[in-house]
Design a protein around this motif. Structure first.
Motif, PDB file in Angstrom:
ATOM      1  N   ALA A 356       0.836  -1.196   0.000  1.00  0.00           N
ATOM      2  CA  ALA A 356       0.000   0.000   0.000  1.00  0.00           C
ATOM      3  C   ALA A 356       0.876   1.252   0.000  1.00  0.00           C
ATOM      4  CB  ALA A 356      -0.921  -0.012   1.213  1.00  0.00           C
ATOM      5  N   TYR A 357       1.955   1.184   0.755  1.00  0.00           N
ATOM      6  CA  TYR A 357       2.890   2.313   0.802  1.00  0.00           C
ATOM      7  C   TYR A 357       3.471   2.579  -0.595  1.00  0.00           C
ATOM      8  CZ  TYR A 357       7.335   4.671   1.697  1.00  0.00           C
ATOM      9  OH  TYR A 357       8.398   5.522   1.655  1.00  0.00           O
ATOM     10  N   LEU A 358       3.874   1.492  -1.267  1.00  0.00           N
ATOM     11  CA  LEU A 358       4.449   1.657  -2.610  1.00  0.00           C
ATOM     12  C   LEU A 358       3.400   2.200  -3.583  1.00  0.00           C
ATOM     13  CD1 LEU A 358       6.530  -1.633  -2.883  1.00  0.00           C
ATOM     14  CD2 LEU A 358       7.405   0.672  -2.501  1.00  0.00           C
ATOM     15  N   GLU A 359       2.158   1.789  -3.372  1.00  0.00           N
ATOM     16  CA  GLU A 359       1.070   2.274  -4.225  1.00  0.00           C
ATOM     17  C   GLU A 359       0.892   3.783  -4.084  1.00  0.00           C
ATOM     18  OE1 GLU A 359      -1.178   1.099  -6.552  1.00  0.00           O
ATOM     19  OE2 GLU A 359       0.431  -0.380  -6.637  1.00  0.00           O
ATOM     20  N   GLY A 360       1.336   4.294  -2.948  1.00  0.00           N
ATOM     21  CA  GLY A 360       1.153   5.719  -2.673  1.00  0.00           C
ATOM     22  C   GLY A 360       1.999   6.620  -3.553  1.00  0.00           C
ATOM     23  N   PHE A 361       2.892   6.039  -4.329  1.00  0.00           N
ATOM     24  CA  PHE A 361       3.734   6.850  -5.213  1.00  0.00           C
ATOM     25  C   PHE A 361       3.113   6.936  -6.596  1.00  0.00           C
ATOM     26  CE2 PHE A 361       6.789   5.360  -2.082  1.00  0.00           C
ATOM     27  CZ  PHE A 361       7.434   6.543  -1.775  1.00  0.00           C
TER      28      PHE A 361
ATOM     29  N   ARG B 134      10.417   9.041  -6.967  1.00  0.00           N
ATOM     30  CA  ARG B 134       9.042   9.183  -7.424  1.00  0.00           C
ATOM     31  C   ARG B 134       8.278  10.082  -6.470  1.00  0.00           C
ATOM     32  NH1 ARG B 134       6.652   3.566  -7.679  1.00  0.00           N
ATOM     33  NH2 ARG B 134       8.031   3.273  -5.913  1.00  0.00           N
ATOM     34  N   THR B 135       7.380  10.840  -7.004  1.00  0.00           N
ATOM     35  CA  THR B 135       6.616  11.767  -6.182  1.00  0.00           C
ATOM     36  C   THR B 135       5.483  11.015  -5.502  1.00  0.00           C
ATOM     37  OG1 THR B 135       6.753  12.932  -8.263  1.00  0.00           O
ATOM     38  CG2 THR B 135       6.018  14.191  -6.358  1.00  0.00           C
ATOM     39  N   ARG B 136       5.216  11.423  -4.279  1.00  0.00           N
ATOM     40  CA  ARG B 136       4.075  10.828  -3.588  1.00  0.00           C
ATOM     41  C   ARG B 136       2.810  11.357  -4.232  1.00  0.00           C
ATOM     42  NH1 ARG B 136       4.742   7.007   0.670  1.00  0.00           N
ATOM     43  NH2 ARG B 136       2.524   7.310   0.821  1.00  0.00           N
ATOM     44  N   ARG B 137       1.807  10.521  -4.241  1.00  0.00           N
ATOM     45  CA  ARG B 137       0.498  11.018  -4.654  1.00  0.00           C
ATOM     46  C   ARG B 137       0.008  11.971  -3.581  1.00  0.00           C
ATOM     47  NH1 ARG B 137      -2.082   5.316  -6.437  1.00  0.00           N
ATOM     48  NH2 ARG B 137      -1.018   5.157  -8.435  1.00  0.00           N
ATOM     49  N   ILE B 142      -4.409   8.634  -0.369  1.00  0.00           N
ATOM     50  CA  ILE B 142      -4.011   7.551   0.533  1.00  0.00           C
ATOM     51  C   ILE B 142      -5.170   7.292   1.490  1.00  0.00           C
ATOM     52  CG2 ILE B 142      -2.347   6.783   2.259  1.00  0.00           C
ATOM     53  CD1 ILE B 142      -0.422   8.773   1.163  1.00  0.00           C
ATOM     54  N   PRO B 146      -4.154   2.601   5.609  1.00  0.00           N
ATOM     55  CA  PRO B 146      -3.697   2.041   4.337  1.00  0.00           C
ATOM     56  C   PRO B 146      -4.031   0.570   4.204  1.00  0.00           C
ATOM     57  CG  PRO B 146      -1.842   2.529   5.780  1.00  0.00           C
ATOM     58  CD  PRO B 146      -3.052   3.100   6.418  1.00  0.00           C
TER      59      PRO B 146
END
Lengths: 363, 462
Positions: A356-361, B134-137, B142, B146
């Motif tokens: 989920a953390y990786l998905e946040g990028f 990479r930029t955070r969304r 989020i 999570p």
């Protein structure tokens, strides 16, 4: 009353040797070996190929492709000799320098590079090869090895364990504890100490006041010193020790008297603590040259054979280089894969969280 | 295809290295793993093998130049067609520059201005400025929690790190959120974290926030790299020069130095040197006046062991050495080095001569290893070879005495009440006054002088 602990220690250490540095075959009353020309040639081939693997890895480190590398240069005979003494059912527990033993256990050399390149934590399945993962912590694998040997005992299996470690590790508590357990339980284990004279920058005389192999008698099992640069002797002695262990005669300590011709690792500079003349003296005892001399003198191999092995080694080196550079970066989630052998709720949860953390990028 | 070999990190977290010596020149053909260069890192001198077959088209760094890890040092024409895919693969080893914004100067050039760098275990060091991240969304995408994991035990509560924090919480009355390295950066740059609004996760302050704040702050007068004035040259301090400077400063400002001088008639010594040269034992070795000076120092050190000692500040003890590792200061192409003859007190005179010759030869060739310079106990510096009479030498750190041996020249000298032309030199002895008093220093210097005046005394005191 005092006991003179050093009595007997003054006697010059005995060294089991079957092939002199000049390539002369010599006899030994307790350990001997009968090798066909084909077997001798195949030992020679192994020695040359693992040295080439090692050289290529050193070069790759110097080119920034590996983070670090522990060279086996000079210790090929100790590793090939002992490694070739193992049967498929035997189990080996290495340090981080046993590239030659890995070779004997059919571990693809490129798999050795993964950890040093930082793309995995091991690279091979220990069960598939009966060759445990490299252990960085000094000496801890001897305890694992004794535990495994006691398991063999309890399974009533016909196999032995071999634990590799260095001269420096003999000063570790773990190694001494493993000696005690092995001795008391009469475990089927061979302790194979490659005494390469230097524990990083610490010379042997700072580790021990008696030859290392004599330590075994204090724990209640036999010890023997073998010429670690003599592949015949290493093979003969280890074969015998493993056989004894499988037959229920308990542990044995083999001190392979050898020399680390390179640096401790690629991060080390041995010229800061040892003199060049020492290396020069050991070069005369090179483990490969003596087998070559033996093959040549006895007309068991000709120049064409040696050339073909060199060509094979070069091919192996080039192939290793290409495959090392092609190793893919690991998937981030792979870090959770082998923490436990079976599914584990906490690990599953952590994996999901990290995903989920990786998905946040953003992509 | 032209490829550039970039300086790798050869020792777990090194950031730079000095080019010591090139083994190849432009135009040379090279093979995979051929040694092309020696570099000196903070840890050791290392030979680097080249990873490709091809022809050298350019050396991108000079000998003596310090190069950052990741900087290109040599260009090779490999002869392969430029395949964009493989090229990208190879270049991928170094992180690409940030997608947006200009590439900062020096990010790919060789001697870049000093930048903060992360230590990495594998491959080239990473420039923080050049890291592709990479930029955070945006936070809203989020989920507050999570992981909607049904197996979570209720008692644990939400994971503390994932607790949703309104970005405004960074306001007054709350300590600013920032990781320790960012706090350090802010401190170094003089930025007050409390004045910033964070753009990182949970409103935390990032490096970029701190940097942005410094950019908007009134800039102090830039501490520009000193530019050479007309008629001046600026030489970067590194390598042996740097080591020498550190050692000399450490020695001069910890050990209180005293220097004494003595003029000596060495006519007999010069004669003895001449006669020794004719002896068969010395046929193979070089006999110089320095040899007899060395012998005199060894003999005098045995008569006065305290001169051959060191001050242990930590233990508040004086360590008297009952062996002599005799240092010889040598001028070499790379600068001053002081290798020493180990256990010189045990050597025969021909043995000492051989060791001295080998040591100076190694030093002049620039091959002196660190081990050969370590552990010295007393030193001789032969300033006479430069054509001067005397100096006030600075102690080699960790030693208590150093003897300067001046030039030998013809001088008017009173012998038996009459004026004569004699061979005369000047000896200068510096010693650490914490260990050696004036009396001991004088006795030692006088003994050395007496032995050089009449070499027979060396026999008498041996």
């Amino acid at each position: 009353m005092t006991v003179d602990a050093s009595r007997g220690a003054d006697a010059p250490p005995e060294l089991v040797q079957l092939l002199t540095p000049e390539g002369e075959r010599v006899e030994h009353p307790d350990y001997d070996i009968d090798l066909t020309p084909e077997e001798v040639r195949s030992l020679y081939r192994d020695l040359v190929l693992v040295r080439r693997v090692d050289l290529e890895a050193v070069a790759l480190q110097r080119q920034g492709e590996l983070g670090i590398w522990a060279s086996l240069l000079g210790q090929e005979a100790a590793q090939i000799g002992s490694g070739r003494a193992l049967t498929d059912a035997d189990m080996a527990f290495p340090t981080y320098r046993e590239h030659g033993v890995a070779w004997c256990r059919d571990v693809d050399p490129v798999k050795l590079l993964g950890m040093f390149r930082g793309v995995n934590h091991g690279g091979w399945d220990p069960k598939e090869h009966n060759f445990h993962l490299y252990t960085i912590v000094i000496g801890s694998q001897t305890l694992h090895a004794v535990g495994y040997a006691m398991g063999i005992q309890r399974d009533d299996a016909t196999a032995a364990t071999i634990a590799y470690f260095g001269d420096g590790a003999t000063s570790q508590g773990d190694v001494n504890e493993s000696f005690i357990w092995a001795s008391v339980f009469n475990a089927p284990i061979v302790f194979f100490c490659q005494n390469n004279q230097w524990a990083i920058s610490e010379p042997l005389e700072k580790q021990t006041r008696i030859p290392l192999y004599r330590r075994a008698s204090g724990f209640g099992f036999p010890g023997v010193r073998v010429d670690g640069n003599d592949v015949f002797a290493c093979l003969a002695v280890t074969r015998q020790a493993l056989k004894n262990a499988r037959e229920g005669q308990g542990p044995m300590l083999i001190e392979a008297f050898t020399y680390r011709m390179g640096a401790h690792t690629s991060s080390d500079d041995p010229t800061r603590y040892r003199v060049a003349s020492e290396l020069e003296a050991w070069k005369l005892k090179d483990p490969i040259e003596r087998v070559k001399a033996y093959l040549f003198k006895n007309e068991l191999a000709d120049q064409a054979y040696f050339d073909s092995i060199e060509a094979e080694a070069d091919q192996l080196g080039a192939d290793l280089r290409a495959r090392c550079l092609a190793m893919p970066d690991p998937e981030p989630l792979a870090i959770f894969d082998h923490v436990y052998s079976e599914p584990h709720a906490l690990i599953d949860e952590e994996r999901a969280q990290y995903a989920a953390y990786l998905e946040g990028f953003e992509r | 295809m032209r490829r550039e070999f970039k300086l790798p990190d050869v020792g777990e977290g090194l950031t730079e290295a000095e080019i010591v010596r090139w083994h190849v020149r432009p135009g040379d053909e090279v093979k995979v793993n051929q040694i092309v260069v020696e570099i000196e890192t903070a840890k050791s001198i290392v030979e680097l093998p080249i990873p490709w077959d091809g022809q050298v088209t350019g050396l991108l760094a000079d000998e003596g130049q310090t190069v950052d890890v990741g900087g290109p040092i040599i260009a090779i024409e490999t002869g392969e067609p430029a395949d964009p895919q493989t090229a990208a693969l190879a270049e991928d080893l170094v992180p690409a520059p940030p997608a947006e914004g200009a590439v900062e100067p020096g990010a790919h050039g060789s001697p870049a201005p000093k930048e903060e760098r992360q230590a990495v275990l594998v491959g080239y060091g990473v420039k923080t400025g050049a890291t592709r991240r990479r930029t955070r969304r945006t936070t809203s995408t989020i989920p507050a929690d999570p992981v909607a994991n049904p197996s979570r035990v209720e008692l644990e509560g939400p994971p503390s790190g994932a607790a949703p924090q309104p970005a405004t919480a960074t306001g007054a009355g709350r300590a600013a959120l920032a990781k320790p390295p960012v706090r350090k950066l802010a401190k170094d740059l003089g930025v007050d974290l409390a004045t910033l609004t964070g753009t990182g996760p949970q409103g935390s302050i990032t490096r970029e926030d701190v940097r942005a704040a410094t950019a908007s702050q009134p800039q102090p007068e830039p501490q520009a790299q000193a530019q050479p004035q007309a008629g001046e040259e600026r030489i970067p301090v590194k390598g042996v020069r740097k080591m020498t400077a550190q050692a000399m400063v450490a020695s001069a400002f910890t050990a209180p130095h005293v220097t004494e001088f003595l003029q000596v008639d060495v006519t007999e010594t010069m004669d003895a040197v001449r006669r020794l040269r004719t002896l068969p034992d010395f046929a193979e070795v070089k006999v110089s006046p320095l040899l007899l000076v060395a012998k005199a120092v060894l003999t005098a050190a045995r008569r006065h062991p305290m001169i051959n000692s060191s001050w242990d500040e930590a233990a508040q003890e004086i360590v008297v050495k009952h062996y002599v590792n005799l240092g010889i200061a040598a001028a070499t192409p790379r600068g001053l080095v002081v290798p020493n003859v180990k256990n010189a007190h045990q050597l025969s005179l021909p043995g000492l001569a051989a060791e001295l010759a080998q040591l100076t030869e190694t030093a002049r060739a620039g091959r002196t290893q660190p081990a050969e310079m370590a552990g010295g106990t007393i030193t001789i510096t032969n300033v006479g070879v430069f054509g001067v009479d005397a100096g006030t030498p600075i102690l080699n750190p960790g030693e208590s005495a150093i003897l300067a041996f001046g030039q030998v020249r013809d001088m008017p000298w009173v012998v038996d009440g009459a004026l004569a032309v004699r061979k005369v030199t000047t000896l200068a002895l510096s010693f650490d006054h914490r260990v050696v008093d004036g009396e001991l220093g004088s006795l030692f210097l006088r003994d050395v002088g007496a032995m050089l005046e009449d070499p027979l005394r060396m026999l008498a005191w041996s």
